[in-house]
Write an enzyme that holds these catalytic residues in place. Structure first.
Site, PDB file in Angstrom:
ATOM      1  N   GLU A 179       0.874  -1.174   0.000  1.00  0.00           N
ATOM      2  CA  GLU A 179       0.000   0.000   0.000  1.00  0.00           C
ATOM      3  C   GLU A 179       0.909   1.222   0.000  1.00  0.00           C
ATOM      4  OE1 GLU A 179      -1.890   1.050   3.731  1.00  0.00           O
ATOM      5  OE2 GLU A 179      -3.571   2.003   2.682  1.00  0.00           O
ATOM      6  N   ARG A 194       1.359   4.902   0.722  1.00  0.00           N
ATOM      7  CA  ARG A 194       0.688   5.984   1.460  1.00  0.00           C
ATOM      8  C   ARG A 194       1.206   7.324   0.955  1.00  0.00           C
ATOM      9  NH1 ARG A 194      -1.516   4.897   6.580  1.00  0.00           N
ATOM     10  NH2 ARG A 194      -1.342   7.132   6.827  1.00  0.00           N
ATOM     11  N   LYS A 224     -13.824  -1.629   3.485  1.00  0.00           N
ATOM     12  CA  LYS A 224     -12.730  -1.730   4.464  1.00  0.00           C
ATOM     13  C   LYS A 224     -13.121  -0.954   5.727  1.00  0.00           C
ATOM     14  CE  LYS A 224      -8.191  -0.153   5.755  1.00  0.00           C
ATOM     15  NZ  LYS A 224      -7.123   0.810   5.532  1.00  0.00           N
ATOM     16  N   GLN A 233      -0.046  -2.727  13.931  1.00  0.00           N
ATOM     17  CA  GLN A 233       0.404  -3.512  12.775  1.00  0.00           C
ATOM     18  C   GLN A 233       1.666  -4.278  13.149  1.00  0.00           C
ATOM     19  OE1 GLN A 233       0.905  -1.231   9.193  1.00  0.00           O
ATOM     20  NE2 GLN A 233      -1.277  -0.888   8.941  1.00  0.00           N
ATOM     21  N   SER A 255       6.098 -16.335  24.408  1.00  0.00           N
ATOM     22  CA  SER A 255       5.418 -17.619  24.220  1.00  0.00           C
ATOM     23  C   SER A 255       4.930 -17.829  22.785  1.00  0.00           C
ATOM     24  CB  SER A 255       4.241 -17.744  25.193  1.00  0.00           C
ATOM     25  OG  SER A 255       4.730 -17.815  26.505  1.00  0.00           O
ATOM     26  N   ASN A 313      -1.542 -21.366  35.011  1.00  0.00           N
ATOM     27  CA  ASN A 313      -0.953 -20.710  33.835  1.00  0.00           C
ATOM     28  C   ASN A 313      -1.332 -21.407  32.524  1.00  0.00           C
ATOM     29  OD1 ASN A 313       0.686 -22.995  34.032  1.00  0.00           O
ATOM     30  ND2 ASN A 313       2.446 -21.917  33.175  1.00  0.00           N
ATOM     31  N   ASP A 328       4.246 -23.797  35.707  1.00  0.00           N
ATOM     32  CA  ASP A 328       5.300 -22.898  36.203  1.00  0.00           C
ATOM     33  C   ASP A 328       6.172 -23.576  37.257  1.00  0.00           C
ATOM     34  OD1 ASP A 328       4.802 -20.654  34.687  1.00  0.00           O
ATOM     35  OD2 ASP A 328       3.404 -19.766  36.126  1.00  0.00           O
ATOM     36  N   MET A 386      10.497  -5.552  34.380  1.00  0.00           N
ATOM     37  CA  MET A 386      10.103  -6.118  33.086  1.00  0.00           C
ATOM     38  C   MET A 386      10.061  -4.981  32.054  1.00  0.00           C
ATOM     39  SD  MET A 386       6.792  -8.527  32.705  1.00  0.00           S
ATOM     40  CE  MET A 386       5.433  -7.440  32.435  1.00  0.00           C
TER      41      MET A 386
HETATM   42  P1  NAP Z   1       0.962 -10.791  39.414  1.00  0.00           P
HETATM   43  O1  NAP Z   1       0.118 -11.917  39.844  1.00  0.00           O
HETATM   44  O2  NAP Z   1       0.309  -9.556  38.888  1.00  0.00           O
HETATM   45  O3  NAP Z   1       1.888 -10.375  40.658  1.00  0.00           O
HETATM   46  C1  NAP Z   1       2.696  -9.248  40.587  1.00  0.00           C
HETATM   47  C2  NAP Z   1       3.597  -9.152  41.822  1.00  0.00           C
HETATM   48  O4  NAP Z   1       4.471  -8.033  41.583  1.00  0.00           O
HETATM   49  C3  NAP Z   1       2.861  -8.875  43.132  1.00  0.00           C
HETATM   50  O5  NAP Z   1       3.555  -9.479  44.182  1.00  0.00           O
HETATM   51  C4  NAP Z   1       2.979  -7.341  43.235  1.00  0.00           C
HETATM   52  O6  NAP Z   1       2.943  -6.853  44.551  1.00  0.00           O
HETATM   53  C5  NAP Z   1       4.360  -7.126  42.683  1.00  0.00           C
HETATM   54  N1  NAP Z   1       4.555  -5.772  42.207  1.00  0.00           N
HETATM   55  C6  NAP Z   1       3.989  -5.206  41.097  1.00  0.00           C
HETATM   56  N2  NAP Z   1       4.425  -3.927  40.997  1.00  0.00           N
HETATM   57  C7  NAP Z   1       5.258  -3.702  42.039  1.00  0.00           C
HETATM   58  C8  NAP Z   1       6.020  -2.574  42.459  1.00  0.00           C
HETATM   59  N3  NAP Z   1       6.013  -1.433  41.760  1.00  0.00           N
HETATM   60  N4  NAP Z   1       6.787  -2.698  43.568  1.00  0.00           N
HETATM   61  C9  NAP Z   1       6.817  -3.866  44.257  1.00  0.00           C
HETATM   62  N5  NAP Z   1       6.110  -4.952  43.921  1.00  0.00           N
HETATM   63  C10 NAP Z   1       5.340  -4.874  42.812  1.00  0.00           C
HETATM   64  O7  NAP Z   1       2.017 -11.251  38.276  1.00  0.00           O
HETATM   65  P2  NAP Z   1       2.607 -12.710  38.048  1.00  0.00           P
HETATM   66  O8  NAP Z   1       1.717 -13.477  37.154  1.00  0.00           O
HETATM   67  O9  NAP Z   1       2.976 -13.247  39.374  1.00  0.00           O
HETATM   68  O10 NAP Z   1       3.928 -12.393  37.174  1.00  0.00           O
HETATM   69  C11 NAP Z   1       5.008 -11.684  37.733  1.00  0.00           C
HETATM   70  C12 NAP Z   1       6.198 -11.682  36.775  1.00  0.00           C
HETATM   71  O11 NAP Z   1       6.715 -13.000  36.604  1.00  0.00           O
HETATM   72  C13 NAP Z   1       5.863 -11.198  35.356  1.00  0.00           C
HETATM   73  O12 NAP Z   1       6.891 -10.341  34.932  1.00  0.00           O
HETATM   74  C14 NAP Z   1       5.868 -12.459  34.523  1.00  0.00           C
HETATM   75  O13 NAP Z   1       6.230 -12.234  33.170  1.00  0.00           O
HETATM   76  C15 NAP Z   1       6.945 -13.269  35.233  1.00  0.00           C
HETATM   77  N6  NAP Z   1       6.776 -14.707  34.995  1.00  0.00           N
HETATM   78  C16 NAP Z   1       7.773 -15.378  34.325  1.00  0.00           C
HETATM   79  C17 NAP Z   1       7.650 -16.730  34.093  1.00  0.00           C
HETATM   80  C18 NAP Z   1       8.708 -17.466  33.337  1.00  0.00           C
HETATM   81  O14 NAP Z   1       8.401 -18.530  32.773  1.00  0.00           O
HETATM   82  N7  NAP Z   1       9.932 -17.015  33.321  1.00  0.00           N
HETATM   83  C19 NAP Z   1       6.505 -17.429  34.540  1.00  0.00           C
HETATM   84  C20 NAP Z   1       5.546 -16.727  35.249  1.00  0.00           C
HETATM   85  C21 NAP Z   1       5.690 -15.355  35.457  1.00  0.00           C
HETATM   86  P3  NAP Z   1       1.528  -6.477  45.268  1.00  0.00           P
HETATM   87  O15 NAP Z   1       0.993  -7.766  45.805  1.00  0.00           O
HETATM   88  O16 NAP Z   1       1.919  -5.495  46.300  1.00  0.00           O
HETATM   89  O17 NAP Z   1       0.649  -5.878  44.213  1.00  0.00           O
END
Ligand code: NAP
Length: 484
Positions: free
Chosen positions: A29, A31, A141, A205, A239, A307, A322, A409
C-alpha cells in the site's frame, strides 16, 4: 494476502523497503500522505517498479493519515494516480470524487471504500460495512480501534454477521485488535496490513517477519486450531515464538496468538466464539482465572495459580506448568543442599508457584511483598514466614533470593523491586522475569558476585509442558535446543 504499508518520506525509501521485504509480502500500500510531494512522482514508473499488486492511499489526518492540505489538491493527486492502473485505490466513505472513481475503473483499478474509527467499535458497524460494500464492485474496508475485551468480542460478532460480504477488509487496530490482523483469513478479509515503523496511524500492525515467521498468517484457514496467551500486559510475551515454532515443526495446523485482556468474562465469551482450544495465562490473571475454569488438575488445588487452560469435552481445565519450569533450571545449576533458606520477592500468581515449588523440595521459605496482606495470605497457606518488601537487612540471611514481581520487566528495564540492596557474594539469585534477558535485579546481583539465573529457561520448560497439555503430543525434539 499480506500487504506492506509503505510510509517512508520518499518514494526511493519506499522502494528500498519493498525490496528488503519482497520475499515476505504479497502486495504493498503506497501511502501518498507520507510523501513530501506525491505530485512530483511518476505513477507509471512506480507501478512498474512495484511489480506486485498495490493500493494507492492518500489519507487525511482525520482518518488517521498525515495529509492536512486542501481537498482540491488531494483530488488532483488521486486523479493522477487513478490513471496508472494500480490494482486498488482507497477512497474514504465520505469521499465523493466521481471522476476518480470512473478513471480508476476505466484503468482496471478496484475501489476500496474505507471507514476508520479510532475511538472504539460503533454499535452500527454492521450497517456501516454493508453501506461500504454497496457500491458496485467496491471492497468494504473498516478499521476500528477496540478499547477493551468487550469491544474485540463485539467486533468478532459483527464480523460473523457479515459473512455474506465476500470482498472485505475488517480489522481491529491496537493491541486488543491484533487477533483480527493475524486471523484475517479465518474472518474472511481479503488481506492484512503490516508495516515496519509505527507511524502509520494504524497502531498494532505487525512487521512482515513476525507475520510470516512467527504467526504464519497465510497458512491460517478455517480449520486452523487457535491457542493463545492472555495477560495485561501481554505483547512482550515470547510464548508465541515458542508455541508457533513448535506447531510448525510438528506440522500442526494451529496458531498461538497474544490476547490483551482487561476482563476475563469477556475473554471467555470470545474463547467460545472463536473456538479457542487452549491458552496460557500470564500477569495478572493466574489466580483470578481459577474462578472461571471447570476442572482443576491436582497441583492446582494447593498452588492455586493457573498458567495453562485447555478445552476438553466442553470443559475448561486448568493446570500449572510454572512449578516444574521454575525448579528445573535451579536444580540443574545447584545441589539441593546448596541452599536451605529461600526468600521469595512478590506474592502474585507466579510467586505462588515458586513458593510451593520450594516447599515441595523441603526448603524454608520467606515471602517479601509490597502488599503485606497478600504476603500473609500466601505465607499462611504455604506454611512460611513473611515480611514487607522493604526489610532489606533481613535478605542477607538467605541462600537463595527469587524475584517474582513484574518490576524490571520491559519497558521498565531500569527498575528493581529492591532498590539499594547489596547482594551477598555466593548468594543464589533467580529472577523469573525474562524480558529483558538480564534484568537490573540480576545485574545488581552479578556485580556483588552472586550466582544468577534468568527467567528464560523457566519460560521454555513451562512452555514445553504447556504445548504437551494443549496438543497431547510430545514437544518436537529439534525445538528443545532452540533459543528465542
Ligand atoms: P501478578 O500476579 O500480577 O503479581 C505481581 C507481583 O508483583 C505482586 O507481588 C505485586 O505486589 C508485585 N509488584 C507489582 N508492581 C510492584 C512494584 N512497583 N513494587 C513492588 N512490587 C510490585 O504477576 P505474576 O503473574 O505473578 O507475574 C510476575 C512476573 O513474573 C511477570 O513479569 C511475569 O512475566 C513473570 N513470569 C515469568 C515466568 C517465566 O516462565 N519465566 C513465569 C511466570 C511469570 P503487590 O501484591 O503489592 O501488588
Amino acid at each position: 494476502m499480506i500487504c506492506l504499508t509503505l510510509m517512508e518520506l520518499s518514494i526511493e525509501a519506499d522502494l528500498q523497503l519493498l525490496e528488503q521485504n519482497r520475499e515476505l509480502i504479497d502486495m504493498v500500500e503506497l501511502r501518498l500522505d507520507m510523501l513530501t510531494d506525491p505530485m512530483l512522482i511518476h505513477p507509471d514508473i512506480v507501478k512498474l517498479k512495484f511489480g506486485i499488486p498495490s493500493i494507492i492511499t492518500y489519507r487525511k489526518k482525520v482518518d488517521g493519515g498525515k495529509y492536512q492540505g486542501s481537498e482540491t489538491y488531494r483530488r488532483t493527486v488521486l486523479y493522477k494516480y487513478s490513471k496508472s492502473g494500480f490494482d486498488y485505490i482507497d477512497l474514504e466513505m465520505d469521499t465523493s470524487f466521481p471522476e476518480i472513481e470512473k478513471s480508476a475503473l476505466d484503468n482496471g483499478t478496484k475501489i476500496i471504500r474505507s471507514y476508520h474509527n479510532f475511538s472504539g467499535v460503533p454499535d452500527n458497524l454492521e450497517s456501516i460495512i454493508r453501506q461500504l460494500a454497496s457500491g458496485p464492485g467496491e471492497i468494504a474496508k473498516a478499521a476500528v480501534f477496540p478499547q477493551n475485551s468487550s469491544e474485540i468480542l463485539q467486533l468478532f460478532e459483527i464480523i460473523n454477521k457479515i459473512k455474506d460480504i465476500e470482498d472485505k477488509i475488517v480489522l481491529g487496530m491496537g493491541d486488543f485488535g491484533l487477533p483480527t490482523r493475524i486471523l484475517y483469513k479465518k474472518i474472511g478479509s481479503i488481506l492484512t496490513f503490516c508495516s515496519i515503523s509505527d507511524n502509520s496511524g494504524a497502531p498494532g500492525q505487525l512487521n512482515p517477519e513476525d507475520m510470516i515467521n512467527i504467526y504464519g498468517v497465510n497458512r491460517i484457514n478455517k480449520n486452523t486450531s487457535i491457542y493463545g496467551i492472555i495477560g495485561n500486559p501481554v505483547m512482550h510475551s515470547k510464548s508465541p515464538i515458542l508455541h508457533n515454532r513448535a506447531y510448525r515443526r510438528a506440522k500442526m495446523d494451529a496458531v498461538y496468538i497474544p490476547f490483551l485482556v482487561d476482563n476475563i468474562d469477556s475473554f471467555f465469551k470470545l474463547a467460545l466464539f472463536l473456538n479457542i482450544s487452549g491458552f496460557s495465562v500470564t500477569v495478572p490473571y493466574k489466580v483470578d482465572i481459577l474462578n472461571y475454569i471447570d476442572e482443576r488438575s491436582p497441583e492446582l488445588e494447593s498452588i492455586k495459580s493457573c498458567n495453562t487452560v485447555v478445552r476438553n469435552d466442553q470443559l475448561w481445565k486448568g493446570f500449572n506448568t510454572d512449578l516444574k519450569g521454575f525448579l528445573k533450571p535451579l536444580l540443574s545449576l545447584n545441589n539441593l543442599s546448596s541452599f536451605e533458606k529461600c526468600a521469595v520477592i512478590g506474592a502474585g500468581g507466579a510467586s505462588r508457584s515458586v513458593v510451593f515449588a520450594l516447599k515441595s523440595i523441603g526448603k524454608e521459605v520467606s515471602i517479601f511483598n509490597r502488599s503485606i496482606n497478600k504476603a500473609k495470605k500466601l505465607a499462611e497457606e504455604a506454611g512460611c514466614s513473611y515480611f514487607p518488601i522493604t526489610s532489606l537487612d533481613l535478605l542477607y540471611n538467605f541462600d537463595l533470593i527469587v524475584q517474582t514481581t513484574s518490576v524490571g520487566m520491559t519497558p521498565e528495564d531500569d527498575e528493581t523491586p529492591l532498590p539499594g540492596y547489596k547482594f551477598k557474594s555466593g548468594q543464589i539469585v533467580y529472577d523469573i522475569v525474562y524480558t529483558p534477558l538480564k534484568t537490573k535485579f540480576l545485574k545488581d546481583a552479578e556485580i556483588s558476585g552472586a550466582i544468577t539465573i534468568g527467567g528464560m529457561e523457566m519460560l521454555k520448560i513451562q512452555g514445553i509442558e504447556q504445548f504437551e497439555i494443549f496438543t497431547k503430543q510430545f514437544f518436537p525434539q529439534e525445538e528443545q535446543k532452540e533459543n528465542f
